[in-house]
Design an enzyme around this catalytic site. Structure first.
Site, PDB file in Angstrom:
ATOM      1  N   LYS A 171       1.175   4.420  -2.728  1.00  0.00           N
ATOM      2  CA  LYS A 171       0.927   5.835  -2.416  1.00  0.00           C
ATOM      3  C   LYS A 171       2.176   6.681  -2.673  1.00  0.00           C
ATOM      4  CE  LYS A 171      -3.392   5.455  -1.672  1.00  0.00           C
ATOM      5  NZ  LYS A 171      -4.364   6.099  -2.574  1.00  0.00           N
TER       6      LYS A 171
ATOM      7  N   TYR B 227       0.842  -1.209   0.000  1.00  0.00           N
ATOM      8  CA  TYR B 227       0.000   0.000   0.000  1.00  0.00           C
ATOM      9  C   TYR B 227       0.877   1.259   0.000  1.00  0.00           C
ATOM     10  CZ  TYR B 227      -3.410   3.504   1.471  1.00  0.00           C
ATOM     11  OH  TYR B 227      -4.198   4.631   1.547  1.00  0.00           O
TER      12      TYR B 227
END
Ligand code: NAP
Length: 256
Positions: free
Chosen positions: A161, A157
């Site tokens: 990002k 994740y």
């Protein structure tokens, strides 16, 4: 009259959390909306609510951002009256699990990377040419403070990002000779269905993510997005990080 009145805003992942709060906040300003997500029933009920409450124009697209053909077809199917997109909110995104990175399944890796990174690229590539036609626009990408530094169990994740940040910077360079602005919004902990999705519906694990702190609400993030997209022509906010009061960064949270 406010600067957002009568503008057209396309929001991905508009049915829940931050996307839904953005939809309500822009509707309140009198903007017209293109709402997209995969759940058609939630899109339909949100559309009905927004038209009834605010009398704005709303168009919905059932669209999976991670499927390039779907994005191309759906964006090009927009009626002419919705093709002058003033603001794109690249919001659809998710995390799956909080395990060590080498335990993640290839399927989960694909879902997270395809949604958070490729989805943003597909939608942006479909919308920028429309903005170039009318020589203005604003692209807001939902990054995260998770993109600034990794935290335990968040490698995939966090990497996606970090990609949102680098992509936003590159896009801003490519658009520097246009009137199109690019802003990367980087929230910390926001209480939405994000953790429910991350923990595959395990509500106890999901609520633990927000235990002992007063997290951001999706409305808090929408307020900041409204601010960033309502500024004068000459002002571009490149990046905004925001956290709840007792979160210092992606790893440091004071819980009571
Ligand atoms: P959420 O409440 O789970 O909402 C996610 C939205 O994305 C839903 O509307 C969902 O609708 C849509 N979506 C998911 N996969 C999609 C796909 N493949 N195609 C189209 N739509 C899809 O999550 P949220 O917290 O609002 O998160 C929104 C964004 O903020 C994400 O990019 C997330 O990474 C970022 N963010 C969240 C937090 C946080 O703490 N919550 C912090 C920093 C950044 P459907 O399921 O109907 O498609």
């Amino acid at each position: 009259m406010n600067k957002l009145y009568g503008k057209t805003i396309l929001i991905t992942g508009a049915t829940k959390g931050i996307g839904r709060s953005c939809a309500l906040a822009y509707a309140e300003k009198g903007a017209n909306l293109i709402l997209t997500a995969r759940s058609s029933d939630l899109l339909d009920s949100l559309k009905e609510e927004l038209i009834r409450k605010y009398g704005i124009k709303v168009y919905t697209l059932v669209m999976d951002v991670s499927v390039s053909k779907d994005v191309e077809e759906k964006i090009s199917s927009l009626p002419e009256s919705f093709k002058k997109i003033d603001i794109l909110i690249n919001n659809a995104g998710l995390a799956l699990g909080l395990d060590k990175v080498y335990l993640a399944s290839p399927k989960d890796i694909d879902t997270v990377v395809d949604t958070n990174v490729k989805g943003m690229l597909y939608v942006t590539s479909a919308v920028v040419p429309l903005m170039l036609k009318h020589k203005s626009g604003h692209i807001v990408n939902l990054g995260s403070i998770a993109g600034d530094a990794a935290y335990a169990g968040g490698a995939i994740y966090c990497a996606t990002k970090a990609a949102v940040k680098t992509f936003s910077d590159g896009l801003r360079i490519d658009l520097v000779d246009t009137n199109i602005k690019v802003t990367n919004i980087k929230p910390g902990l926001v209480e939405t269905e994000f953790s429910k999705v991350r923990f595959n519906g395990d509500l106890e694990k999901a609520s633990n993510a927000y235990k002992g702190i007063n997290p951001l609400t999706p409305d808090d993030v929408a307020d900041v997005i409204i601010y960033a997209t309502g500024l004068p022509e000459n002002v571009q906010l490149t990046e905004i990080a925001m956290t709840p009061n007792h979160q210092a960064d992606g790893r440091t949270v004071h819980r009571k």
